[in-house]
Design a protein around this motif. Structure first.
Motif, short mmCIF file in Angstrom:
data_model
loop_
_atom_site.label_atom_id
_atom_site.label_comp_id
_atom_site.label_asym_id
_atom_site.label_seq_id
_atom_site.Cartn_x
_atom_site.Cartn_y
_atom_site.Cartn_z
N THR A 283 -3.23 -4.10 -3.89
CA THR A 283 -2.38 -4.00 -2.71
C THR A 283 -1.91 -5.38 -2.25
N THR B 68 12.57 4.63 9.94
CA THR B 68 11.52 5.06 9.01
C THR B 68 10.90 3.93 8.21
N CYS B 69 11.33 2.69 8.41
CA CYS B 69 10.71 1.58 7.67
C CYS B 69 10.87 0.27 8.44
N PHE C 162 4.20 12.78 3.40
CA PHE C 162 3.65 11.42 3.39
C PHE C 162 4.19 10.60 4.56
N TYR C 163 5.49 10.69 4.79
CA TYR C 163 6.08 9.98 5.93
C TYR C 163 5.45 10.44 7.24
N ASP D 104 0.82 -1.20 0.00
CA ASP D 104 0.00 0.00 0.00
C ASP D 104 0.86 1.26 0.00
N ASP D 105 1.94 1.26 0.79
CA ASP D 105 2.81 2.44 0.84
C ASP D 105 3.51 2.67 -0.49
N GLN E 244 2.46 11.62 7.64
CA GLN E 244 1.10 11.06 7.67
C GLN E 244 1.10 9.59 8.07
N LYS E 245 2.20 8.89 7.78
CA LYS E 245 2.32 7.47 8.13
C LYS E 245 2.83 7.28 9.56
N GLY E 246 2.90 8.36 10.33
CA GLY E 246 3.27 8.25 11.73
C GLY E 246 4.76 8.33 12.01
N LEU F 158 10.42 3.12 3.11
CA LEU F 158 9.03 2.89 3.48
C LEU F 158 8.29 2.14 2.36
N GLY F 159 7.64 1.04 2.73
CA GLY F 159 6.88 0.26 1.76
C GLY F 159 7.67 -0.77 0.99
#
Length: 336
Positions: A73, A123-124, A208-209, A53-54, A211-213, A96-97
């Motif tokens: 996804t 971060t991931c 975006f990062y 999804d990311d 927003q992903k917490g 991320l992702g």
């Protein structure tokens, strides 16, 4: 008649004949499975794209919402069937992702690593070793000379320079997806609480990062047309490496040029780029991590994709592991 191979290299990329899909194809195809959002692996124009999804969200940010005809996804760890072939995505620890992709059929499992690293990254998700019969690994830093120090030590060097030269701006070159956000988060973890100035090219991905917490702390635009450029004295500015090669960077007060990359291990590379403060921070595995990962997978055969292929193939042969270079083209070092 020999059975069709589970995966094979083609000009478009790695191809699964039984499932009729490609992994990280470099040309538009009907069905693409994407490991992560860097532009050399994730291209627009495919009819169908499957990714985490990311990664799908990152592709939409970079290419627009219509980057593919249709998307699906992939949930990490959840097995799916494509034309009778089992497919599972697993964390790769790159950005991320990012994901490795396991492909299984008739008792054979092949894992495509994509790009990956083994160092901790706030971060991931961390890399997850997957047992397999064949491991397809990248080899961006596949030479014994490449041994990355802990990223925290390199960030400490950056902060020491900031303290030593409070009258100068520190310009940190870092790739827009993954490296920039990792460097910012590492600075925060090291106790740096001042605003960090970012080039406009990083804004969407940093948002975006967040927003992903992933808390990046206070970020401000590095607007270099300010009347008082001395306002950037002592500041840390993060931007894509290309931005620091043009007039934009020269507007800062006596800037310290830094670059966060595994390539900074090679002094000549730093000198060629005019880097005053090389920071050896990579989003790829170094030599020791590559070789340790191969052992962890238990793979009896290794295929080496892009990077320093021959050295890693030779190491595998010495270790008694069957290996071959794939000589795939079209993959660069965007996330190094």
């Amino acid at each position: 008649m020999r059975p069709a191979p589970l995966l094979l290299p083609r000009p478009e990329g790695l191809y699964c004949p039984m499932g009729d899909f490609f992994v990280d194809p470099v040309r538009p195809v009907d069905r693409a499975l994407i490991t992560h959002g860097h532009a050399d692996h994730a291209r627009s124009g495919h009819a169908h794209v499957m990714a985490t999804d990311d990664t799908l969200a990152i592709m939409a940010l970079r290419y627009g919402e219509d980057f593919a005809g249709a998307t699906q996804t992939a949930v990490l760890g959840e097995r799916m069937e494509i034309g009778g072939v089992g497919v599972t995505f697993h964390p790769a620890g790159h950005v991320l992702g990012s994901a490795q992709i396991a492909v299984e059929q008739a008792g054979t499992r092949i894992v495509v690593s994509g790009d990956y690293k083994r160092q901790a990254d706030p971060t991931c998700l961390p890399f997850e070793p997957i047992a397999c019969d064949i491991f397809i690994t990248e080899a961006t830093f596949g030479l014994p000379v490449f041994r990355h120090p802990p990223a925290e030590e390199e960030v400490a060097r950056l902060l020491k320079s900031v303290r030593q030269f409070p009258e100068r701006a520190h310009l940190v070159g870092a790739y827009a997806l993954g490296k920039a956000q990792r460097m910012i988060r590492l600075l925060r973890d090291a106790g740096y609480e001042e605003p960090i100035y970012i080039h406009g090219a990083l804004a969407k991905l940093c948002d975006f990062y967040q927003q992903k917490g992933i808390d990046l702390g206070p970020l401000e635009p590095a607007t270099v047309d300010r009347a008082n450029k001395e306002g950037f004295a002592g500041a840390i500015v993060v931007g894509p490496p290309s931005a620091f090669a043009d007039r934009w960077a020269r507007r800062f007060p006596d800037p310290v040029s830094a670059f966060a990359s595994g390539w900074m291990r090679i002094r000549q590379r730093a000198k060629q780029r005019g880097v005053e403060l090389p920071l050896i921070v990579s989003d790829h595995s170094d030599w020791d991590e590559l070789t340790a990962t191969i052992h962890e997978t238990g793979a009896g055969e290794v295929w080496v994709t892009h990077g320093r292929e021959e050295a890693l193939v030779r190491w595998c042969e010495i270790e008694g592991i069957k290996a071959r270079p794939l000589h795939l083209v079209g993959y660069e070092d965007e996330g190094d």
